[in-house]
Design an enzyme around this catalytic site. Structure first.
Site, PDB file in Angstrom:
ATOM      1  N   HIS A 112      23.656-118.435 -11.001  1.00 22.77           N
ATOM      2  CA  HIS A 112      24.325-119.741 -10.986  1.00 22.77           C
ATOM      3  C   HIS A 112      25.294-119.811  -9.813  1.00 22.77           C
ATOM      4  O   HIS A 112      25.840-118.797  -9.359  1.00 22.77           O
ATOM      5  CB  HIS A 112      25.027-120.035 -12.314  1.00 22.77           C
ATOM      6  CG  HIS A 112      26.129-119.078 -12.697  1.00 22.77           C
ATOM      7  ND1 HIS A 112      27.408-119.180 -12.196  1.00 22.77           N
ATOM      8  CD2 HIS A 112      26.147-118.018 -13.541  1.00 22.77           C
ATOM      9  CE1 HIS A 112      28.159-118.234 -12.716  1.00 22.77           C
ATOM     10  NE2 HIS A 112      27.428-117.500 -13.534  1.00 22.77           N
TER      11      HIS A 112
ATOM     12  N   ASP B 125      28.086-121.941  -9.613  1.00 23.38           N
ATOM     13  CA  ASP B 125      29.448-122.368  -9.921  1.00 23.38           C
ATOM     14  C   ASP B 125      30.316-121.201 -10.377  1.00 23.38           C
ATOM     15  O   ASP B 125      29.814-120.163 -10.831  1.00 23.38           O
ATOM     16  CB  ASP B 125      29.446-123.473 -10.976  1.00 23.38           C
ATOM     17  CG  ASP B 125      28.740-123.079 -12.269  1.00 23.38           C
ATOM     18  OD1 ASP B 125      27.736-122.332 -12.207  1.00 23.38           O
ATOM     19  OD2 ASP B 125      29.189-123.494 -13.359  1.00 23.38           O
TER      20      ASP B 125
ATOM     21  N   ASP C 243      31.009-112.605 -10.991  1.00 22.40           N
ATOM     22  CA  ASP C 243      30.371-113.630 -11.821  1.00 22.40           C
ATOM     23  C   ASP C 243      30.083-114.882 -11.004  1.00 22.40           C
ATOM     24  O   ASP C 243      30.871-115.822 -11.020  1.00 22.40           O
ATOM     25  CB  ASP C 243      31.295-113.947 -12.993  1.00 22.40           C
ATOM     26  CG  ASP C 243      30.725-114.944 -13.973  1.00 22.40           C
ATOM     27  OD1 ASP C 243      29.507-115.187 -13.947  1.00 22.40           O
ATOM     28  OD2 ASP C 243      31.502-115.505 -14.774  1.00 22.40           O
TER      29      ASP C 243
ATOM     30  N   GLU D 270      26.569-123.531 -15.002  1.00 22.57           N
ATOM     31  CA  GLU D 270      26.482-122.506 -16.047  1.00 22.57           C
ATOM     32  C   GLU D 270      27.830-122.288 -16.702  1.00 22.57           C
ATOM     33  O   GLU D 270      27.919-122.080 -17.920  1.00 22.57           O
ATOM     34  CB  GLU D 270      25.979-121.186 -15.441  1.00 22.57           C
ATOM     35  CG  GLU D 270      25.643-120.101 -16.471  1.00 22.57           C
ATOM     36  CD  GLU D 270      26.839-119.282 -16.915  1.00 22.57           C
ATOM     37  OE1 GLU D 270      26.732-118.585 -17.951  1.00 22.57           O
ATOM     38  OE2 GLU D 270      27.895-119.318 -16.246  1.00 22.57           O
ATOM     39  N   GLU D 271      28.904-122.364 -15.916  1.00 19.86           N
ATOM     40  CA  GLU D 271      30.231-122.053 -16.429  1.00 19.86           C
ATOM     41  C   GLU D 271      30.798-123.133 -17.350  1.00 19.86           C
ATOM     42  O   GLU D 271      31.831-122.919 -17.978  1.00 19.86           O
ATOM     43  CB  GLU D 271      31.199-121.806 -15.256  1.00 19.86           C
ATOM     44  CG  GLU D 271      30.861-120.586 -14.412  1.00 19.86           C
ATOM     45  CD  GLU D 271      31.063-119.264 -15.136  1.00 19.86           C
ATOM     46  OE1 GLU D 271      31.319-119.288 -16.353  1.00 19.86           O
ATOM     47  OE2 GLU D 271      30.963-118.213 -14.489  1.00 19.86           O
TER      48      GLU D 271
ATOM     49  N   GLU E  87      22.276-112.771 -15.078  1.00 21.25           N
ATOM     50  CA  GLU E  87      23.523-112.025 -14.937  1.00 21.25           C
ATOM     51  C   GLU E  87      23.835-111.136 -16.135  1.00 21.25           C
ATOM     52  O   GLU E  87      23.429-111.399 -17.271  1.00 21.25           O
ATOM     53  CB  GLU E  87      24.687-112.985 -14.728  1.00 21.25           C
ATOM     54  CG  GLU E  87      24.995-113.875 -15.929  1.00 21.25           C
ATOM     55  CD  GLU E  87      26.157-114.807 -15.670  1.00 21.25           C
ATOM     56  OE1 GLU E  87      27.203-114.332 -15.179  1.00 21.25           O
ATOM     57  OE2 GLU E  87      26.014-116.012 -15.960  1.00 21.25           O
TER      58      GLU E  87
ATOM     59  N   HIS F 152      36.119-114.048 -14.887  1.00 20.98           N
ATOM     60  CA  HIS F 152      37.072-115.059 -15.338  1.00 20.98           C
ATOM     61  C   HIS F 152      38.516-114.562 -15.309  1.00 20.98           C
ATOM     62  O   HIS F 152      39.419-115.272 -15.757  1.00 20.98           O
ATOM     63  CB  HIS F 152      36.740-115.570 -16.753  1.00 20.98           C
ATOM     64  CG  HIS F 152      35.418-116.226 -16.873  1.00 20.98           C
ATOM     65  ND1 HIS F 152      35.063-117.028 -17.941  1.00 20.98           N
ATOM     66  CD2 HIS F 152      34.319-116.218 -16.070  1.00 20.98           C
ATOM     67  CE1 HIS F 152      33.821-117.464 -17.792  1.00 20.98           C
ATOM     68  NE2 HIS F 152      33.358-116.980 -16.654  1.00 20.98           N
TER      69      HIS F 152
END
Length: 427
Positions: A98, A100, A131, A165-166, A193, A392
Site C-alpha cells: 500500500h 499510504d 509500514d 489501506e491505513e 505486509e 505507527h
C-alpha cells in the site's frame, strides 16, 4: 600535493575505495531509492497519491514493464506493474503493497518524518520505513535484479500498489477485489505486509483478527444536574463500559498466562471514544461509547461474539442498542501445512536462506484479509528481523542493511513462486 594525488586515485579506483573504507560514503542505489520514496508525503488525511503514481510510473519505465492504473473510487487509483510469464494461463503471483502512511506527531520525532534521514548507524528514519514503503521498494529492486539477469518465469508476476489501506481499505483493496480488473489478474498466491521482529526470527502471518468497530448507544432520562435523576444514560453507559473492559481484562490475563499465545490469538478490546452531554448542569438524554475490537479467526463471530454484545446491551438497561462502523466477518486463513504447495515453496526457500520463520495470526488488519476473503492464499511477510516493531510509532526506522537483505530475500523467493509447476486445478 600528495593528498591531492591520493584523492584522485581513491575517486577513480572503486576497489581501492572499498578496501580503504571510503565505501561508507557511497550509498547503495536501492537505499537511495527507498529514501526518495519515503520523502513522498502520502500521509493521511490528505495523502499525495499523485506523487506516488508518478514515482511508480517511473519505476515501470525503468523496469521496462507496463503499468495499469485502475480508479476504483474517486481519486483512489490502484497501480499494477506486470511481468508477464511464459505461460500466462497459470495462476499469477501477486506482490501487494500500500502507498499510504499514517499521520505523525512531528514534535515527537528526532528527525523530520518525511526527510528520510539516515544516521551514522545506517538507520533510516521516516513514516512508512517499516509500514510498508520498504517492501514496495524491495519488490521493485528484486524484480530489477531478476530482469537484469535475463530471468524468465512461467507464471506472471504482478506488483500491485493500493491506496487507503491505513484507513480500512474500503476505497482501496476492498473495492478493487470486486473489480473486473482484479479478476483479470488471475491471482494464485499473494504476498503482503507483515511486521518486524526484534529477534533473529522472521514473522509470517497466515491469518488476521477481524476488526469490529462498534458504538453502543445509551438513551436515558434527562433532567437537571442538581437532582438524582433515575435511569440515566450515564448509568447505562457505565454498565456497558464495565462489561467490555471486564472482558478485556480476561483476555489480557489469558495472553499473560499462556506461553503459547501471541497477541493474534486473543481478542483485544479498547474503548476509543465517548460522546454525550450538552452542559454541566444538564443530565443528557443520550450518551454513546465506541470500542475497537480485534477478534481471532478461532472465535465464532455470530454465535459467540455478537450475541455477547447483545447480552451486554440488554444487561445495561432499556433501549440500549449498538451499531457497527466496521464489521469484518470473513475468517479465512492460509494453509501453512507442508502439504500445501504454496507454503512449501515459500517456507523451503526461506529455510534454504537459513531463515527461521515464526507463524502467527496478524494482530491488526491488512489488505490480506480481503484477498483471503475471496478464497486466495496470502502470506503477510516483511523481511525485517533484529528490528523493533515501530509501525505507527514515533521515530519509525529501518536499518539499511536489513532493508538490503530484504531485497536478497525477495530475489530468491519470487523465482521459486513464479516457477511453481502447474497445480492440479491448473492442469
Amino acid at each position: 600535493m600528495v593528498t591531492l594525488k591520493l584523492s584522485c586515485v581513491v575517486l577513480r579506483d572503486t576497489e581501492y575505495v572499498a578496501r580503504s573504507g571510503w565505501s561508507k560514503w557511497r550509498e547503495d542505489p536501492s537505499v537511495s531509492l527507498f529514501r526518495e520514496y519515503l520523502r513522498l508525503k502520502t500521509v493521511h488525511p490528505e495523502p499525495d497519491y499523485d506523487a506516488a503514481l508518478t514515482f511508480l510510473s517511473r519505476m515501470s519505465v525503468e523496469l521496462g514493464l507496463p503499468m495499469k492504473k485502475v480508479e476504483v473510487c474517486s481519486g483512489r487509483v490502484v497501480a499494477i506493474i506486470t511481468w508477464t510469464g511464459t505461460n500466462p494461463a497459470l495462476k499469477s503471483i501477486l506482490l501487494n503493497s500500500h502507498t499510504d502512511v499514517v499521520p505523525v506527531y512531528p514534535d515527537c520525532w528526532k528527525h523530520d518524518p518525511f526527510a528520510a534521514v539516515k544516521d551514522v548507524d545506517g538507520n533510516i528514519y521516516g513514516r512508512g520505513a517499516q509500514d510498508m514503503k520498504c517492501v514496495t521498494i524491495q519488490y521493485i529492486e528484486a524484480i530489477r535484479r531478476l530482469k537484469a539477469a535475463g530471468k524468465t518465469f512461467a507464471r506472471t508476476i504482478h506488483m500491485m500498489f493500493v491506496p487507503d489501506e491505513e484507513v480500512g481499505g474500503h476505497k482501496g483493496m476492498e473495492s478493487f477485489i470486486k473489480h473486473p480488473e482484479f479478476q483479470k489478474l488471475n491471482v494464485g498466491f499473494a504476498l503482503d505486509e507483515g511486521l518486524a521482529n526484534p529477534t533473529e526470527d522472521f514473522t509470517v502471518f497466515y491469518g488476521e483478527r477481524n476488526p469490529w468497530w462498534v458504538t453502543i448507544r445509551c438513551p436515558g432520562s434527562p433532567g437537571h444536574g442538581s437532582r438524582f435523576v433515575e435511569n440515566t444514560a450515564a448509568e447505562k453507559l457505565r454498565r456497558v463500559i464495565n462489561s467490555f473492559l471486564d472482558f478485556r481484562e480476561k483476555e489480557k490475563h489469558r495472553l499473560d498466562m499462556s506461553e503459547c499465545f501471541t497477541l493474534g490469538d486473543v481478542t483485544t478490546v479498547n474503548m476509543t471514544m465517548v460522546n454525550g452531554g450538552v452542559a454541566y448542569n444538564v443530565v443528557p438524554a443520550e450518551m454513546d461509547v465506541s470500542f475497537d475490537l480485534r477478534i481471532p479467526p478461532t472465535v465464532n463471530l455470530q454465535v459467540c461474539f455478537e450475541e455477547q454484545i447483545e447480552a451486554w446491551c440488554k444487561e445495561a438497561g432499556e433501549d440500549v442498542s449498538y451499531n457497527f462502523a466496521q464489521k469484518f466477518m470473513h475468517q479465512n486463513t492460509t494453509s501453512t501445512e507442508d502439504s500445501d504447495p504454496w507454503w512449501r515453496a515459500f517456507s523451503s526457500t526461506c529455510k534454504a536462506m537459513s531463515m527461521t520463520l515464526k507463524k502467527e495470526i496478524f494482530p491488526a488488519a491488512t489488505d490480506s484479509r480481503f484477498i483471503r476473503a475471496v478464497g486466495l492464499p496470502a502470506i503477510g511477510f516483511s523481511p525485517m528481523n533484529l528490528t523493533p516493531i515501530l509501525l505507527h510509532d514515533h521515530n519509525e526506522f529501518l536499518n539499511e542493511q536489513v532493508f538490503l537483505r530484504g531485497i536478497d530475500v525477495y530475489e530468491r523467493l519470487v523465482p521459486v513462486l513464479a516457477c511453481m509447476p502447474p497445480l492440479t486445478i491448473e492442469g
